[in-house]
Scaffold this motif. Structure first.
Motif, PDB file in Angstrom:
ATOM      1  N   LYS A   1     -43.801  26.950  25.906  1.00 41.36           N
ATOM      2  CA  LYS A   1     -43.474  25.885  26.420  1.00 41.36           C
ATOM      3  C   LYS A   1     -44.696  25.615  26.585  1.00 41.36           C
ATOM      4  N   ALA A   2     -44.898  23.821  27.153  1.00 45.43           N
ATOM      5  CA  ALA A   2     -46.310  24.021  27.874  1.00 45.43           C
ATOM      6  C   ALA A   2     -46.445  22.264  28.512  1.00 45.43           C
ATOM      7  N   HIS A   3     -47.241  21.533  29.251  1.00 48.24           N
ATOM      8  CA  HIS A   3     -47.480  20.342  29.609  1.00 48.24           C
ATOM      9  C   HIS A   3     -48.207  19.457  28.984  1.00 48.24           C
ATOM     10  N   MET A   4     -47.876  18.747  27.728  1.00 53.44           N
ATOM     11  CA  MET A   4     -49.246  18.742  27.030  1.00 53.44           C
ATOM     12  C   MET A   4     -49.340  17.526  27.089  1.00 53.44           C
ATOM     13  N   PHE A   5     -50.527  16.706  25.816  1.00 48.84           N
ATOM     14  CA  PHE A   5     -51.187  15.482  25.751  1.00 48.84           C
ATOM     15  C   PHE A   5     -51.296  14.621  27.542  1.00 48.84           C
ATOM     16  N   ASN A   6     -51.855  16.070  28.107  1.00 53.90           N
ATOM     17  CA  ASN A   6     -53.227  15.801  28.282  1.00 53.90           C
ATOM     18  C   ASN A   6     -52.549  13.946  29.726  1.00 53.90           C
ATOM     19  N   MET A   7     -51.242  14.077  30.246  1.00 53.96           N
ATOM     20  CA  MET A   7     -51.194  13.448  31.061  1.00 53.96           C
ATOM     21  C   MET A   7     -50.971  14.139  32.716  1.00 53.96           C
ATOM     22  N   PHE A   8     -50.837  13.340  33.963  1.00 51.65           N
ATOM     23  CA  PHE A   8     -50.992  13.907  34.841  1.00 51.65           C
ATOM     24  C   PHE A   8     -51.053  12.713  35.904  1.00 51.65           C
ATOM     25  N   VAL A   9     -51.035  12.479  37.025  1.00 58.25           N
ATOM     26  CA  VAL A   9     -51.207  12.041  38.488  1.00 58.25           C
ATOM     27  C   VAL A   9     -51.685  13.178  39.790  1.00 58.25           C
ATOM     28  N   MET A  10     -53.152  12.753  40.149  1.00 59.05           N
ATOM     29  CA  MET A  10     -53.392  14.196  41.023  1.00 59.05           C
ATOM     30  C   MET A  10     -53.661  13.610  41.971  1.00 59.05           C
ATOM     31  N   LYS A  11     -53.965  14.364  43.560  1.00 61.86           N
ATOM     32  CA  LYS A  11     -54.483  13.614  43.400  1.00 61.86           C
ATOM     33  C   LYS A  11     -56.073  14.441  44.120  1.00 61.86           C
ATOM     34  N   ARG A  12     -56.726  13.924  44.543  1.00 59.32           N
ATOM     35  CA  ARG A  12     -58.442  13.710  43.902  1.00 59.32           C
ATOM     36  C   ARG A  12     -58.977  15.563  44.450  1.00 59.32           C
ATOM     37  N   ASP A  13     -58.503  15.842  45.663  1.00 58.75           N
ATOM     38  CA  ASP A  13     -58.712  17.424  45.991  1.00 58.75           C
ATOM     39  C   ASP A  13     -58.334  18.132  43.873  1.00 58.75           C
ATOM     40  N   ALA A  14     -57.187  18.143  43.704  1.00 57.19           N
ATOM     41  CA  ALA A  14     -56.481  18.789  42.292  1.00 57.19           C
ATOM     42  C   ALA A  14     -57.106  18.702  41.537  1.00 57.19           C
TER      43      ALA A  14
END
Length: 257
Positions: A160-173
């Motif tokens: 399994k993996a988090h695919m697709f380069n989809m995300f929302v991140m806090k700025r530092d992360a």
């Protein structure tokens, strides 16, 4: 909280009008059309011309270098989006208030993991793509980013993996993520000759980055949550299943639907 969720697109397409969402024309350095009024990824410091090799990461790089006064940054795709509830439509994407509520508890929001069932992430990749760039990625991580090596090997063996380069991140992360992936990919790019790759396979650095997400996530111990994603227009699950079996027996096929 100032939040920007980029919608990567290479052409004009119906877009959600929800607060915080920003359509970005990727590869604008070579694909610019005056009729498309999206934010371009070739403004300011950018790698827009590398879009054929880096895919939607040219939007990520643009945001990293040019969006300075932002508290959270995200990326979705013009057909692949985050949703909170049904119906899955442009009018019902994951809202800015919901995103910010999640980010009050977590550092990163990701799509639910993709499960390859009969293959590891490594075997799935090399059955679908050229093996050398991924092996070279490991060499570079071992030499220059040794703290990431244990988790790189673990991620490669998972199914399994988090695919697709989809995300929302806090700025530092987000800054930490970008420093890692663009540092690694720059080194891979300098060490691998892709001149004879097909057009699809020349997207190699975008493909590799999908597997680097969990390597970074686990090594830096980010606190994350998963949300529902859906591809508008439907997904051809039968075609995917056939493709998975074909790759398992050594027939390379298209992997991203």
């Amino acid at each position: 909280m100032k939040t920007v969720i980029m919608i990567a697109a290479h052409k004009k397409f119906p877009m959600p009008h929800a607060e915080g969402y920003l359509p970005v024309l990727v590869g604008a350095a070579k694909n610019y059309k005056p009729s498309i009024k999206y934010q371009r990824d070739d403004e300011g410091k950018n790698i827009s011309s590398k879009n054929p090799n880096y895919n939607e990461l040219t939007a990520v790089y643009w945001a990293w270098k040019n969006l300075k006064d932002v508290d959270a940054i995200g990326l979705v795709h013009y057909r692949r989006l985050f949703f909170d509830t049904k119906p899955y439509s442009l009018n019902n994407v994951l809202s800015k208030p919901k995103i910010e509520k999640l980010l009050s508890k977590y550092d990163v929001i990701l799509p639910k993991k993709r499960n390859y069932y009969i293959e590891s992430n490594y075997s799935h990749y090399i059955h679908a793509h050229h093996k050398e760039p991924l092996d070279k990625t490991r060499e570079i991580i071992k030499k220059y980013y040794p703290q990431y090596l244990i988790n790189f090997d673990k991620v490669m063996q998972r199914k399994k993996a988090h695919m697709f380069n989809m995300f929302v991140m806090k700025r530092d992360a987000f800054d930490s993520y970008c420093e890692f992936i663009f540092g690694v990919l720059k080194d891979v790019e300098s060490r691998v000759d892709i001149s004879d790759y097909s057009v699809q396979e020349k997207r190699v650095f975008g493909y590799i980055s999908e597997l680097l997400m969990d390597v970074w996530l686990d090594t830096t111990k980010q606190k994350y949550t998963e949300v529902k994603w859906e591809q508008l227009g439907g997904k051809n699950n039968l075609k995917k299943a056939v493709s998975l079996v074909e790759r398992k027996i050594g027939i390379k096929t298209k992997t991203h639907f």
